[in-house]
Design a protein around this motif. Sequence first.
Motif, short mmCIF file in Angstrom:
data_model
loop_
_atom_site.label_atom_id
_atom_site.label_comp_id
_atom_site.label_asym_id
_atom_site.label_seq_id
_atom_site.Cartn_x
_atom_site.Cartn_y
_atom_site.Cartn_z
N ARG A 158 0.84 -1.20 0.00
CA ARG A 158 0.00 0.00 0.00
C ARG A 158 0.87 1.25 0.00
O ARG A 158 0.61 2.21 -0.71
N TRP A 159 1.93 1.25 0.80
CA TRP A 159 2.83 2.39 0.85
C TRP A 159 3.47 2.63 -0.51
O TRP A 159 3.55 3.77 -0.97
N LEU A 160 3.91 1.55 -1.18
CA LEU A 160 4.51 1.70 -2.50
C LEU A 160 3.50 2.24 -3.52
O LEU A 160 3.85 3.06 -4.37
N MET A 161 2.26 1.79 -3.43
CA MET A 161 1.25 2.27 -4.37
C MET A 161 0.97 3.76 -4.14
O MET A 161 0.77 4.50 -5.10
N VAL A 162 0.94 4.18 -2.90
CA VAL A 162 0.72 5.60 -2.61
C VAL A 162 1.86 6.44 -3.17
O VAL A 162 1.64 7.55 -3.67
N GLN A 163 3.09 5.93 -3.14
CA GLN A 163 4.22 6.68 -3.67
C GLN A 163 4.08 6.88 -5.17
O GLN A 163 4.54 7.88 -5.71
#
Length: 196
Positions: free
Chosen positions: A79-84
Amino acid sequence: MARDRSRRSARGNRLGLVIVGSVLLAAGLAALAVGQGLLGGDLASAPLIGDRLNELLAQQWVPYAVVAVAFVAGFLALRWLMVQGMNDTVGRLFLERDDTGNVEMSESVARGALEQEVADYPGVRRARARLTESSDEPHLRLALTLEDDADVAHVWKRVRSEALTNLRGSLGLDQVPAVIRMSMTAPAKNPRRSLA
């Protein structure tokens, strides 16, 4: 709205990095203190995994708990990578809104027309634009790559007086806040002369 989202994302990134960094720093300092015998010589010479921990790891539910924790950690990391990867480019621009309906334009249409217009100016090698922030009051980010012999002041005047005026007119807006970044291409290397 998009600005608030990017600020929240940046705040979340900073908070997450501070928490992870603090936990790793504390664990490293604790391991260093134990290894150096600062917390007692018995603790430094004791086995890393004691009898109690061995008994706990032998329980049947432990592997399932480890897998569950790994899934949660993997989901949070994904999820963190997708937000980036999310950008703040708007998808549609609202030209008119009223009770009978909306008049919309795709951001790519407005962006493409602006890029084409500016790329045709003398001295401009490439133009890349993004419309960001909100669908009702977009902001422009324009990156220009100029030839090494371009008249920068002339390009700037044309962008300000023509391209931005045309964009505001096509969107029906009095103003479009803009950030324009200009960079020059590297000059072509001189071919080596033959002495023969």
